[in-house]
Scaffold this active site. Sequence first.
Site, PDB file in Angstrom:
ATOM      1  N   TYR A 114       0.881  -1.172   0.000  1.00  0.00           N
ATOM      2  CA  TYR A 114       0.000   0.000   0.000  1.00  0.00           C
ATOM      3  C   TYR A 114       0.918   1.222   0.000  1.00  0.00           C
ATOM      4  O   TYR A 114       1.654   1.434   0.979  1.00  0.00           O
ATOM      5  CB  TYR A 114      -0.823  -0.072   1.274  1.00  0.00           C
ATOM      6  CG  TYR A 114      -1.839   0.998   1.520  1.00  0.00           C
ATOM      7  CD1 TYR A 114      -3.089   0.946   0.911  1.00  0.00           C
ATOM      8  CD2 TYR A 114      -1.576   2.027   2.420  1.00  0.00           C
ATOM      9  CE1 TYR A 114      -4.059   1.906   1.198  1.00  0.00           C
ATOM     10  CE2 TYR A 114      -2.541   2.981   2.704  1.00  0.00           C
ATOM     11  CZ  TYR A 114      -3.783   2.918   2.088  1.00  0.00           C
ATOM     12  OH  TYR A 114      -4.741   3.855   2.382  1.00  0.00           O
ATOM     13  N   VAL A 134       1.188   5.068  -0.110  1.00  0.00           N
ATOM     14  CA  VAL A 134       0.621   6.412  -0.006  1.00  0.00           C
ATOM     15  C   VAL A 134       1.704   7.418   0.381  1.00  0.00           C
ATOM     16  O   VAL A 134       1.885   8.456  -0.253  1.00  0.00           O
ATOM     17  CB  VAL A 134      -0.549   6.440   1.017  1.00  0.00           C
ATOM     18  CG1 VAL A 134      -0.997   7.865   1.305  1.00  0.00           C
ATOM     19  CG2 VAL A 134      -1.727   5.613   0.484  1.00  0.00           C
ATOM     20  N   SER A 177       1.991  12.586   7.024  1.00  0.00           N
ATOM     21  CA  SER A 177       0.744  12.992   7.693  1.00  0.00           C
ATOM     22  C   SER A 177      -0.129  13.810   6.747  1.00  0.00           C
ATOM     23  O   SER A 177      -1.353  13.648   6.717  1.00  0.00           O
ATOM     24  CB  SER A 177       1.064  13.865   8.910  1.00  0.00           C
ATOM     25  OG  SER A 177       1.908  13.180   9.788  1.00  0.00           O
ATOM     26  N   ASP A 229     -10.139   3.502   8.036  1.00  0.00           N
ATOM     27  CA  ASP A 229     -11.189   3.172   9.021  1.00  0.00           C
ATOM     28  C   ASP A 229     -11.266   1.662   9.241  1.00  0.00           C
ATOM     29  O   ASP A 229     -11.598   1.191  10.324  1.00  0.00           O
ATOM     30  CB  ASP A 229     -12.562   3.668   8.541  1.00  0.00           C
ATOM     31  CG  ASP A 229     -12.714   5.176   8.667  1.00  0.00           C
ATOM     32  OD1 ASP A 229     -11.842   5.818   9.284  1.00  0.00           O
ATOM     33  OD2 ASP A 229     -13.714   5.708   8.146  1.00  0.00           O
ATOM     34  N   HIS A 256       6.063  -4.587  46.396  1.00  0.00           N
ATOM     35  CA  HIS A 256       6.362  -3.162  46.601  1.00  0.00           C
ATOM     36  C   HIS A 256       5.340  -2.394  45.777  1.00  0.00           C
ATOM     37  O   HIS A 256       5.196  -2.620  44.566  1.00  0.00           O
ATOM     38  CB  HIS A 256       7.790  -2.825  46.144  1.00  0.00           C
ATOM     39  CG  HIS A 256       8.821  -3.595  46.898  1.00  0.00           C
ATOM     40  ND1 HIS A 256       9.039  -3.417  48.250  1.00  0.00           N
ATOM     41  CD2 HIS A 256       9.687  -4.557  46.500  1.00  0.00           C
ATOM     42  CE1 HIS A 256       9.992  -4.240  48.648  1.00  0.00           C
ATOM     43  NE2 HIS A 256      10.404  -4.943  47.607  1.00  0.00           N
ATOM     44  N   THR A 265     -15.187   6.159  11.953  1.00  0.00           N
ATOM     45  CA  THR A 265     -13.974   6.982  11.827  1.00  0.00           C
ATOM     46  C   THR A 265     -13.460   7.414  13.209  1.00  0.00           C
ATOM     47  O   THR A 265     -12.261   7.298  13.500  1.00  0.00           O
ATOM     48  CB  THR A 265     -14.277   8.216  10.957  1.00  0.00           C
ATOM     49  OG1 THR A 265     -14.787   7.747   9.708  1.00  0.00           O
ATOM     50  CG2 THR A 265     -13.042   9.054  10.714  1.00  0.00           C
ATOM     51  N   GLU A 279       0.287   4.352   9.795  1.00  0.00           N
ATOM     52  CA  GLU A 279      -1.179   4.467   9.546  1.00  0.00           C
ATOM     53  C   GLU A 279      -1.771   5.707  10.201  1.00  0.00           C
ATOM     54  O   GLU A 279      -2.885   5.687  10.714  1.00  0.00           O
ATOM     55  CB  GLU A 279      -1.894   3.205  10.019  1.00  0.00           C
ATOM     56  CG  GLU A 279      -1.520   2.053   9.135  1.00  0.00           C
ATOM     57  CD  GLU A 279      -2.665   1.135   8.811  1.00  0.00           C
ATOM     58  OE1 GLU A 279      -3.829   1.534   8.903  1.00  0.00           O
ATOM     59  OE2 GLU A 279      -2.354   0.007   8.422  1.00  0.00           O
ATOM     60  N   GLY A 280      -1.027   6.808  10.146  1.00  0.00           N
ATOM     61  CA  GLY A 280      -1.469   8.052  10.763  1.00  0.00           C
ATOM     62  C   GLY A 280      -0.899   8.129  12.160  1.00  0.00           C
ATOM     63  O   GLY A 280      -1.241   7.299  13.012  1.00  0.00           O
ATOM     64  N   GLN A 335      -0.723  11.918  16.708  1.00  0.00           N
ATOM     65  CA  GLN A 335      -1.163  13.318  16.616  1.00  0.00           C
ATOM     66  C   GLN A 335      -2.276  13.424  15.562  1.00  0.00           C
ATOM     67  O   GLN A 335      -3.282  14.102  15.771  1.00  0.00           O
ATOM     68  CB  GLN A 335       0.011  14.251  16.227  1.00  0.00           C
ATOM     69  CG  GLN A 335       1.015  14.533  17.330  1.00  0.00           C
ATOM     70  CD  GLN A 335       1.938  13.359  17.599  1.00  0.00           C
ATOM     71  OE1 GLN A 335       2.336  12.645  16.689  1.00  0.00           O
ATOM     72  NE2 GLN A 335       2.268  13.139  18.856  1.00  0.00           N
TER      73      GLN A 335
HETATM   74  C1  LIG Z   1       7.966   1.022   9.616  1.00  0.00           C
HETATM   75  C2  LIG Z   1       7.025   1.893   8.832  1.00  0.00           C
HETATM   76  C3  LIG Z   1       6.146   1.297   7.943  1.00  0.00           C
HETATM   77  C4  LIG Z   1       5.291   2.084   7.172  1.00  0.00           C
HETATM   78  N1  LIG Z   1       4.494   1.481   6.217  1.00  0.00           N
HETATM   79  C5  LIG Z   1       3.803   2.271   5.355  1.00  0.00           C
HETATM   80  C6  LIG Z   1       3.115   1.676   4.238  1.00  0.00           C
HETATM   81  O1  LIG Z   1       3.076   0.455   4.067  1.00  0.00           O
HETATM   82  N2  LIG Z   1       2.487   2.501   3.352  1.00  0.00           N
HETATM   83  C7  LIG Z   1       2.497   3.858   3.499  1.00  0.00           C
HETATM   84  O2  LIG Z   1       1.908   4.551   2.661  1.00  0.00           O
HETATM   85  N3  LIG Z   1       3.149   4.447   4.544  1.00  0.00           N
HETATM   86  C8  LIG Z   1       3.805   3.687   5.457  1.00  0.00           C
HETATM   87  N4  LIG Z   1       4.491   4.265   6.505  1.00  0.00           N
HETATM   88  C9  LIG Z   1       4.508   5.724   6.624  1.00  0.00           C
HETATM   89  C10 LIG Z   1       3.788   6.261   7.830  1.00  0.00           C
HETATM   90  O3  LIG Z   1       2.386   6.140   7.658  1.00  0.00           O
HETATM   91  C11 LIG Z   1       4.248   7.723   8.014  1.00  0.00           C
HETATM   92  O4  LIG Z   1       5.592   7.675   8.479  1.00  0.00           O
HETATM   93  C12 LIG Z   1       3.382   8.507   8.965  1.00  0.00           C
HETATM   94  O5  LIG Z   1       2.103   8.721   8.420  1.00  0.00           O
HETATM   95  C13 LIG Z   1       4.003   9.858   9.335  1.00  0.00           C
HETATM   96  O6  LIG Z   1       4.430  10.559   8.213  1.00  0.00           O
HETATM   97  P1  LIG Z   1       5.912  11.180   8.161  1.00  0.00           P
HETATM   98  O7  LIG Z   1       6.862  10.104   8.507  1.00  0.00           O
HETATM   99  O8  LIG Z   1       6.072  11.835   6.836  1.00  0.00           O
HETATM  100  O9  LIG Z   1       5.953  12.259   9.313  1.00  0.00           O
HETATM  101  P2  LIG Z   1       5.447  13.766   9.191  1.00  0.00           P
HETATM  102  O10 LIG Z   1       4.135  13.808   8.547  1.00  0.00           O
HETATM  103  O11 LIG Z   1       6.537  14.582   8.616  1.00  0.00           O
HETATM  104  O12 LIG Z   1       5.283  14.132  10.725  1.00  0.00           O
HETATM  105  C14 LIG Z   1       6.404  14.442  11.571  1.00  0.00           C
HETATM  106  C15 LIG Z   1       5.868  14.714  12.964  1.00  0.00           C
HETATM  107  O13 LIG Z   1       5.020  15.868  12.932  1.00  0.00           O
HETATM  108  C16 LIG Z   1       3.744  15.534  13.471  1.00  0.00           C
HETATM  109  N5  LIG Z   1       2.718  16.303  12.752  1.00  0.00           N
HETATM  110  C17 LIG Z   1       2.574  16.466  11.408  1.00  0.00           C
HETATM  111  N6  LIG Z   1       1.515  17.241  11.137  1.00  0.00           N
HETATM  112  C18 LIG Z   1       0.951  17.565  12.324  1.00  0.00           C
HETATM  113  C19 LIG Z   1      -0.169  18.348  12.724  1.00  0.00           C
HETATM  114  N7  LIG Z   1      -0.959  18.920  11.826  1.00  0.00           N
HETATM  115  N8  LIG Z   1      -0.442  18.464  14.054  1.00  0.00           N
HETATM  116  C20 LIG Z   1       0.342  17.851  14.986  1.00  0.00           C
HETATM  117  N9  LIG Z   1       1.428  17.114  14.668  1.00  0.00           N
HETATM  118  C21 LIG Z   1       1.720  16.964  13.356  1.00  0.00           C
HETATM  119  C22 LIG Z   1       3.599  14.049  13.256  1.00  0.00           C
HETATM  120  O14 LIG Z   1       2.646  13.495  14.157  1.00  0.00           O
HETATM  121  C23 LIG Z   1       5.016  13.575  13.524  1.00  0.00           C
HETATM  122  O15 LIG Z   1       5.218  13.463  14.913  1.00  0.00           O
HETATM  123  C24 LIG Z   1       5.303   3.491   7.333  1.00  0.00           C
HETATM  124  C25 LIG Z   1       6.187   4.075   8.258  1.00  0.00           C
HETATM  125  C26 LIG Z   1       7.043   3.296   8.987  1.00  0.00           C
HETATM  126  C27 LIG Z   1       8.003   3.966   9.933  1.00  0.00           C
END
Ligand SMILES: Cc1cc2nc3c(=O)[nH]c(=O)nc-3n(C[C@H](O)[C@H](O)[C@H](O)COP(=O)(O)OP(=O)(O)OC[C@H]3O[C@@H](n4cnc5c(N)ncnc54)[C@H](O)[C@@H]3O)c2cc1C
Length: 381
Positions: A123, A125, A132, A240, A278, A313, A363-364, A367
């Site tokens: 998958y 995305v 995010s 969801d 304890h 959701t 998966e999101g 935050q």
């Molecule tokens: C081991 C692993 C497997 C994964 N597998 C998949 C997969 O199969 N397919 C796929 O599509 N993706 C996959 N992902 C991606 C994963 O879904 C994303 O890493 C995740 O959604 C966060 O995106 P980012 O890493 O770009 O962080 P960013 O979006 O850059 O976020 C960085 C930080 O900022 C925070 N942040 C961002 N925007 C906001 C906001 N508006 N308010 C508050 N905080 C915010 C985030 O919570 C995070 O703490 C995987 C990730 C990992 C590590």
Amino acid sequence: MVDFRLSSEQEMLQQTAREFAEKEIRPVASHHDRTGEYPLELARKAWELGLVGTHIPEEYGGSGLGYLDAALVAEELGWGCTGVWTALTVNNLAATPLLVAGSEEQKRRFLGPMKEEFWPISYAVTEPSAGSDVRGIQTVARRVGGDYVLQGEKMWITNAGKARWFFVLAYTDVEKGYKGMSGFIVPSDLDGVEVGKKEETMGQRASDTRGVRFEEVRVPKENLVGSEGEGWSIVMETFDRSRPDIGAAAVGLARAAMEYARDYAGERVAFGRPIYQHQGVGFMIADMAKDIDAARLLVWQAAWRKDQGMRNTLQAAYSKCFATDVAMRVAMDAVQIFGGYGFSKEYPVEKLMRDAKVMQIYEGTNQIQRMIMVRELFQRR
Ligand SMILES: Cc1cc2nc3c(=O)[nH]c(=O)nc-3n(C[C@H](O)[C@H](O)[C@H](O)COP(=O)(O)OP(=O)(O)OC[C@H]3O[C@@H](n4cnc5c(N)ncnc54)[C@H](O)[C@@H]3O)c2cc1C
């Protein structure tokens, strides 16, 4: 009417998954953690028992379980090893867009062969500069003749090194914003699909996570899932359906950590008594057990609503966020209860702490789950 008892069929399913986790996953979990080797043999065995593709109907190679039943399986496999579970569960995630919006012909073509044998799918995305903020993706699909030409780069794609095909989210019309996003099935052997090296990760090392480049990849128009502009809603509906399972696997991890901590605290003696006597230690274990039960109930609620055809959701976000936060906290406390031994790779709890972390991210992030809750609570009252 509320009834927390499982049916005898559900108990049997849970037992099958528990035995698989105990006899097949646990004995090899540290090997896969150490080597990062993809658990293909385990996946095949789990598939034979109907423990993979739990959300996929039987006629398309899955086991056709309801969402609550699937969550029972996810908890047990997560108890075994969440790294192995993640490697297996991505098949549900990748197949769901087809179940949500695919045509009969697409389901038969892309999922049907899984009736004969197991193979991983992915998958895709997330991108290097947009996780995010899904609307910030840059992958585009241009219409060329009757087909599409895909250009872009994805990041953190689980199963990428093994996947037969990818579900890919791309813009077909950037001007329309999220309403210009579309989803495609992209076979991994098409010209221009370039899979990167396996990422060296902190935890869940059994799962295979990589970047993938799509360099002018010609995708037949028959591989468009649903219609142009439907990509965003397909992806949101997919989450969801998948988030309660993440919560369930996190409950499994937390349960494992709690059991190790409880056993250890019953045996380890300090100041003349087992350390659970304890209060500082005993209360930590009491909180673990309480929070695990609360997390499981949120997971069951989110899954049950999906089974009833109700919107989930908000509950899916609650369950993913709460259960993965619980898993992280419980695993950290388990390390604390083991004292110095908790910090050693000779003991099981440090792995659980490393494995738990990513569940608060993928998966999101949690935050983003809280943002969904705020949106649901304020805009859908
Ligand atoms: C081991 C692993 C497997 C994964 N597998 C998949 C997969 O199969 N397919 C796929 O599509 N993706 C996959 N992902 C991606 C994963 O879904 C994303 O890493 C995740 O959604 C966060 O995106 P980012 O890493 O770009 O962080 P960013 O979006 O850059 O976020 C960085 C930080 O900022 C925070 N942040 C961002 N925007 C906001 C906001 N508006 N308010 C508050 N905080 C915010 C985030 O919570 C995070 O703490 C995987 C990730 C990992 C590590």
